[in-house]
Scaffold this active site. Structure first.
Site, PDB file in Angstrom:
ATOM      1  N   GLY A   8      -8.594  52.569 -42.611  1.00 39.30           N
ATOM      2  CA  GLY A   8      -8.508  54.138 -42.044  1.00 39.30           C
ATOM      3  C   GLY A   8      -7.923  53.926 -40.613  1.00 39.30           C
ATOM      4  N   GLY A   9      -7.806  55.326 -40.140  1.00 43.54           N
ATOM      5  CA  GLY A   9      -7.539  55.483 -38.663  1.00 43.54           C
ATOM      6  C   GLY A   9      -8.543  55.168 -37.571  1.00 43.54           C
ATOM      7  N   THR A  10      -9.646  55.179 -37.999  1.00 40.54           N
ATOM      8  CA  THR A  10     -10.799  54.937 -37.136  1.00 40.54           C
ATOM      9  C   THR A  10     -11.754  53.625 -37.636  1.00 40.54           C
ATOM     10  OG1 THR A  10     -11.292  57.264 -36.807  1.00 40.54           O
ATOM     11  CG2 THR A  10     -12.889  55.815 -36.008  1.00 40.54           C
ATOM     12  N   ILE A  12     -12.152  50.347 -40.619  1.00 36.24           N
ATOM     13  CA  ILE A  12     -11.849  49.576 -41.735  1.00 36.24           C
ATOM     14  C   ILE A  12     -13.407  49.440 -42.586  1.00 36.24           C
ATOM     15  CG2 ILE A  12     -10.997  47.360 -42.468  1.00 36.24           C
ATOM     16  CD1 ILE A  12      -9.750  47.158 -39.807  1.00 36.24           C
ATOM     17  N   GLU A  71      -4.075  55.533 -51.679  1.00 37.36           N
ATOM     18  CA  GLU A  71      -5.313  55.735 -51.248  1.00 37.36           C
ATOM     19  C   GLU A  71      -6.144  56.632 -52.262  1.00 37.36           C
ATOM     20  OE1 GLU A  71      -5.659  56.881 -46.954  1.00 37.36           O
ATOM     21  OE2 GLU A  71      -7.821  57.380 -47.300  1.00 37.36           O
ATOM     22  N   THR A  99     -11.261  60.583 -40.253  1.00 36.60           N
ATOM     23  CA  THR A  99     -10.717  61.203 -38.966  1.00 36.60           C
ATOM     24  C   THR A  99     -10.277  62.407 -38.914  1.00 36.60           C
ATOM     25  OG1 THR A  99      -9.903  58.687 -38.723  1.00 36.60           O
ATOM     26  CG2 THR A  99      -9.059  60.150 -37.219  1.00 36.60           C
ATOM     27  N   GLY A 121     -13.686  64.056 -38.239  1.00 35.73           N
ATOM     28  CA  GLY A 121     -14.649  63.165 -37.448  1.00 35.73           C
ATOM     29  C   GLY A 121     -13.876  62.785 -36.026  1.00 35.73           C
ATOM     30  N   GLY A 122     -12.602  62.633 -36.049  1.00 37.16           N
ATOM     31  CA  GLY A 122     -11.837  62.347 -34.781  1.00 37.16           C
ATOM     32  C   GLY A 122     -12.157  63.573 -33.861  1.00 37.16           C
ATOM     33  N   SER A 225     -16.937  58.616 -43.443  1.00 35.57           N
ATOM     34  CA  SER A 225     -17.926  58.095 -42.318  1.00 35.57           C
ATOM     35  C   SER A 225     -18.593  59.084 -41.423  1.00 35.57           C
ATOM     36  CB  SER A 225     -17.129  57.066 -41.524  1.00 35.57           C
ATOM     37  OG  SER A 225     -16.826  56.000 -42.479  1.00 35.57           O
TER      38      SER A 225
HETATM   39  P1  ADP Z   1     -10.986  57.002 -41.607  1.00 38.91           P
HETATM   40  O1  ADP Z   1     -10.714  56.424 -43.077  1.00 38.91           O
HETATM   41  O2  ADP Z   1      -9.854  57.869 -41.249  1.00 38.91           O
HETATM   42  O3  ADP Z   1     -10.972  55.718 -40.442  1.00 38.91           O
HETATM   43  P2  ADP Z   1     -13.617  57.457 -41.952  1.00 38.91           P
HETATM   44  O4  ADP Z   1     -14.024  57.929 -43.206  1.00 38.91           O
HETATM   45  O5  ADP Z   1     -13.946  56.091 -41.709  1.00 38.91           O
HETATM   46  O6  ADP Z   1     -12.109  57.799 -41.600  1.00 38.91           O
HETATM   47  O7  ADP Z   1     -14.289  58.257 -40.672  1.00 38.91           O
HETATM   48  C1  ADP Z   1     -14.240  57.998 -39.335  1.00 38.91           C
HETATM   49  C2  ADP Z   1     -15.191  59.026 -38.520  1.00 38.91           C
HETATM   50  O8  ADP Z   1     -16.564  58.655 -39.042  1.00 38.91           O
HETATM   51  C3  ADP Z   1     -14.703  59.117 -37.234  1.00 38.91           C
HETATM   52  O9  ADP Z   1     -14.070  59.852 -36.525  1.00 38.91           O
HETATM   53  C4  ADP Z   1     -16.402  59.263 -36.598  1.00 38.91           C
HETATM   54  O10 ADP Z   1     -16.553  60.644 -36.466  1.00 38.91           O
HETATM   55  C5  ADP Z   1     -17.404  58.719 -37.397  1.00 38.91           C
HETATM   56  N1  ADP Z   1     -17.723  57.429 -37.370  1.00 38.91           N
HETATM   57  C6  ADP Z   1     -18.947  56.994 -38.134  1.00 38.91           C
HETATM   58  N2  ADP Z   1     -19.397  55.677 -37.528  1.00 38.91           N
HETATM   59  C7  ADP Z   1     -18.364  55.390 -36.563  1.00 38.91           C
HETATM   60  C8  ADP Z   1     -18.463  54.165 -35.933  1.00 38.91           C
HETATM   61  N3  ADP Z   1     -19.345  53.338 -35.618  1.00 38.91           N
HETATM   62  N4  ADP Z   1     -17.499  54.376 -35.013  1.00 38.91           N
HETATM   63  C9  ADP Z   1     -16.572  55.395 -34.569  1.00 38.91           C
HETATM   64  N5  ADP Z   1     -16.509  56.344 -35.627  1.00 38.91           N
HETATM   65  C10 ADP Z   1     -17.457  56.412 -36.537  1.00 38.91           C
END
Ligand code: ADP
Length: 266
Positions: A8-10, A12, A71, A99, A121-122, A225
Site C-alpha cells: 500500500g501507499g503507507t 506493506i 486489490e 492512506t 489515515g494519511g 490500518s
Molecule cells: P495503505 O494500504 O494505503 O498503505 P493502510 O491500510 O496500511 O493503507 O493504512 C495506512 C494508515 O494506517 C496510515 O495512514 C496511518 O494512519 C495508519 N497506521 C497504522 N500503523 C501505522 C504505522 N506503524 N506507521 C504509519 N501509519 C500507520
C-alpha cells in the site's frame, strides 16, 4: 511457503502460512528494501502473490517470480475469509480506511467500488504533523487519547444555548468550529489530535452510512490500518453507524484483508 503481500501507499502488509496458521507482518512502505530482504532471507522457496498500488514496484525488486492480483477483489476475498462463511450475509458494504478511504458494495462475493474520500489515515498523519510536529503514528494516537474535542469542535448544544435543539445537542455542529473560543484558549496538542481523528471519523461514517442506506445493506465492515491502536476512531464509527441502524463490523487483522486475499490466490 505461500506469502500474500499487499503493498500500500503507507504500509506493506504480508500474510503467510507458518505452523499451519496465518501469520502477519507489516513494514513501512518506505522500508521496501527491508521487506524484500526479509522475504529473501526468511523464506525458503517462497510462492508469492502481490496486490496493492505498489505491487509492481515490489514485484520488480523480488528475485523470484510473483503473481499479481487486483486489490479490490483480493480485499473482498480476505474479508470473507476473516469473517467466516455466511456471517456477513448476501450483501454488505466494506470501507477500507487506508492512506485514503475506499467504499465497496459486495453482493454474492463480488465487489463494486461505489465511492471514497481522500480523508483517511494519511490525513491523520499529515494534519498531525502540521498542527503538532509529531511524526510517529503510535505517539500521535496515544496523545490523541488524552485530548478533549470540546476545546476545538463546536457542538449543536453550543449553538442552541439553553434552547432545546431540533437534533441531538451532542452532535458536532462544526468540526474545528470553536475558533472564537480557541483564540482565547489555545487547545493542547492532544485536543487538536483528538479533533483531527473526530473529523476523519465523522466524514467517513457520514459517507459510509449514506452509501449503506442507498444500497440497503445491514453490515458495514471497516478495515484498514487506520484503526490500529486507535480506539477513538473505532468508537466514532461504531456509535454513528449504530445511530443510523446499521451494524459496524471490525475484523481482527482486518487491515491484512488484501494480503490474505493475495495469499488465497496462490
Ligand atoms: P495503505 O494500504 O494505503 O498503505 P493502510 O491500510 O496500511 O493503507 O493504512 C495506512 C494508515 O494506517 C496510515 O495512514 C496511518 O494512519 C495508519 N497506521 C497504522 N500503523 C501505522 C504505522 N506503524 N506507521 C504509519 N501509519 C500507520
Amino acid at each position: 511457503t505461500k506469502i500474500g503481500i499487499d503493498a500500500g501507499g503507507t504500509l506493506i502488509k504480508t500474510a503467510y502460512i507458518e505452523n499451519e496458521r496465518i501469520q502477519y507482518r507489516s513494514f513501512p512502505s518506505q522500508a521496501i528494501d527491508d521487506a524484500i530482504k526479509w522475504l529473501h532471507d526468511y523464506f525458503e522457496k517462497p510462492a508469492i502473490c502481490v496486490t496493492g498500488g505498489r505491487s509492481q514496484v515490489l514485484a520488480k525488486k523480488l528475485n523470484v517470480p510473483a503473481k499479481t492480483v487486483v486489490e479490490f477483489d483480493a480485499t473482498t476475498e480476505g474479508i470473507t475469509y476473516l469473517a467466516g462463511p455466511q456471517t456477513l450475509g448476501r450483501q454488505f458494504l466494506f470501507v477500507n480506511v487506508g492512506t485514503g478511504t475506499s467504499i465497496h458494495h459486495v453482493t454474492d462475493g463480488r465487489q463494486e467500488r461505489i465511492g471514497g474520500s481522500g480523508i483517511g489515515g494519511g490525513t491523520l498523519l499529515g494534519l498531525a504533523y502540521l498542527t503538532t510536529g509529531m511524526q510517529d503514528y503510535e505517539e500521535i494516537v496515544r496523545a490523541a487519547s488524552d485530548g478533549n474535542r470540546e476545546h476545538v469542535d463546536l457542538k449543536v448544544k453550543d449553538i442552541f444555548e439553553g434552547l432545546l435543539p431540533p437534533i441531538s445537542g451532542d452532535l458536532t455542529a462544526s468540526n474545528f468550529g470553536k475558533a472564537e473560543w480557541m483564540r482565547e484558549h489555545k487547545p493542547s496538542d492532544s485536543d487538536m489530535l483528538a479533533a483531527i481523528i473526530g473529523l476523519i471519523g465523522e466524514v467517513i461514517v457520514t459517507i459510509s452510512t449514506q452509501a449503506a442506506a442507498q444500497y440497503d445493506t445491514g453490515a458495514i465492515v471497516y478495515i484498514g490500518s487506520s484503526f490500529r491502536s486507535n480506539p477513538l476512531l473505532q468508537d466514532i464509527l461504531v456509535a454513528y453507524t449504530r445511530l443510523v441502524g446499521k451494524e459496524p463490523v471490525f475484523l481482527p487483522n482486518g487491515e491484512y484483508s488484501g494480503a490474505i486475499g493475495a495469499l488465497l490466490a496462490i
